[in-house]
Write a protein that holds these residues in place. Structure first.
Motif, PDB file in Angstrom:
ATOM      1  N   ALA A 184       0.884  -1.130   0.022  1.00 55.43           N
ATOM      2  CA  ALA A 184      -0.019  -0.171   0.002  1.00 55.43           C
ATOM      3  C   ALA A 184       0.896   1.470   0.003  1.00 55.43           C
ATOM      4  N   PHE A 187       0.501   6.327  -3.315  1.00 59.93           N
ATOM      5  CA  PHE A 187      -0.745   6.645  -3.393  1.00 59.93           C
ATOM      6  C   PHE A 187      -0.918   8.009  -4.388  1.00 59.93           C
ATOM      7  N   THR A 195      -8.862   3.791  -1.160  1.00 56.40           N
ATOM      8  CA  THR A 195      -9.680   2.918  -0.131  1.00 56.40           C
ATOM      9  C   THR A 195     -10.256   1.659  -0.540  1.00 56.40           C
ATOM     10  N   VAL A 198      -7.354  -1.192  -1.074  1.00 61.13           N
ATOM     11  CA  VAL A 198      -6.612  -1.771   0.223  1.00 61.13           C
ATOM     12  C   VAL A 198      -7.818  -2.515   0.951  1.00 61.13           C
ATOM     13  N   PHE A 211       2.356  -1.359   4.409  1.00 57.71           N
ATOM     14  CA  PHE A 211       2.435   0.089   4.175  1.00 57.71           C
ATOM     15  C   PHE A 211       3.769   0.632   3.934  1.00 57.71           C
ATOM     16  N   ASP A 228      -1.791  10.233   3.919  1.00 57.12           N
ATOM     17  CA  ASP A 228      -1.848   8.801   3.418  1.00 57.12           C
ATOM     18  C   ASP A 228      -2.042   7.881   4.378  1.00 57.12           C
ATOM     19  N   LEU A 232      -5.332   5.215   5.118  1.00 55.92           N
ATOM     20  CA  LEU A 232      -5.014   4.015   5.043  1.00 55.92           C
ATOM     21  C   LEU A 232      -5.757   3.376   6.376  1.00 55.92           C
TER      22      LEU A 232
END
Length: 255
Positions: A184, A187, A195, A198, A211, A228, A232
């Motif tokens: 992740a 972005f 959104t 994930v 992450f 960000d 997350l």
């Protein structure tokens, strides 16, 4: 990010770049990134609760290992490396890099600078057999179907930046079902609903999502921002946030 219920105080940054002009840099499609040294990284992330991370070799670093070994030495315990290697690399060199903290080989399909996909299967299997490393891919997930037979048979695989594209998300999720991990990250460079993506990954495998800041966010439309992390944390919810920010990646990188 403050230590609160949205993320806690511990972060393992599963995707960061160190760009040190003391070491060789290669122009990629005419692009040469600005410096982003270990000191720059530590200053930029000092409020994030970072206790470790994965330094990832970029297209502009090719097969140079000296910068990576130096960065890992400077960053210290908790940090590991993701390198690019030619297919001709010796087992002795793989073992040497492993002793220095390298834990994965990267295939940069998007930008180049790494070994070609012709060598994906053989090299991925060899680094795993020699040192237990996994394989990472920077790839648009729309291109995954052609590689899925190979990737799904490898011991351990991860895909950068949520697979980049909305159209590729179903292919990414199919690979997650087969055991792949997903970063992740980035972005500011993806073309999808973060959104939604994930949450979809976590729904398939709650251990798959990891992450990373993607700092310094070279060539991204916008760089990483602390928001960000908040996005997350809110997307995955309190049951999964600490695993996504810390635990999943530490386990995958064998720390």
């Amino acid at each position: 990010m403050n230590a609160d219920a949205r993320g806690g105080s511990r972060v393992f940054d599963a995707h960061l770049h160190i760009i040190d002009p003391r070491f060789p840099l290669i122009r990629n499609n005419g692009y040469l990134p600005p410096a982003f040294t270990v000191d720059d990284y530590l200053l930029r992330t000092r409020a994030l609760g970072v206790i470790g991370g994965a330094v990832v070799s970029g297209s502009f670093q090719g097969f140079d290992q000296a910068y990576l070994v130096d960065a890992l030495r400077r960053l210290g315990a908790g940090f590991v490396g993701v390198t690019q290697l030619p297919a001709s690399v010796t087992d002795e060199e793989i073992a040497r890099l492993d002793a220095q903290g390298v834990r994965a080989v990267r295939f940069n399909v998007r930008r180049g600078g790494s070994e070609t996909l012709d060598h994906l299967d053989a090299l991925a299997r060899r680094v795993h057999e020699v040192a237990g490393w996994h394989t990472e891919l920077y790839i648009d997930a729309r291109d995954l179907p052609d590689l899925t037979p190979v990737l799904s048979a490898l011991p351990a695989v991860s895909v950068d930046h949520l697979g980049l594209s909305e159209d590729g998300l179903p292919h990414l999720l199919a690979l997650v079902e087969r055991g792949a991990r997903v970063k992740a990250t980035g972005f500011g460079r993806v073309d999808l609903d973060v959104t939604k993506a994930v949450q979809a990954v976590v729904a398939v495998n709650s251990e798959a999502l990891m992450f990373g800041t993607d700092l310094p966010s070279t060539r991204a439309r916008r760089p990483f921002h602390e928001d960000d992390l908040h996005l997350l944390a809110d997307a995955v919810g309190p049951d999964h946030v600490q695993a996504v920010l810390h635990g999943n990646a530490r386990a995958f990188y064998r720390i």
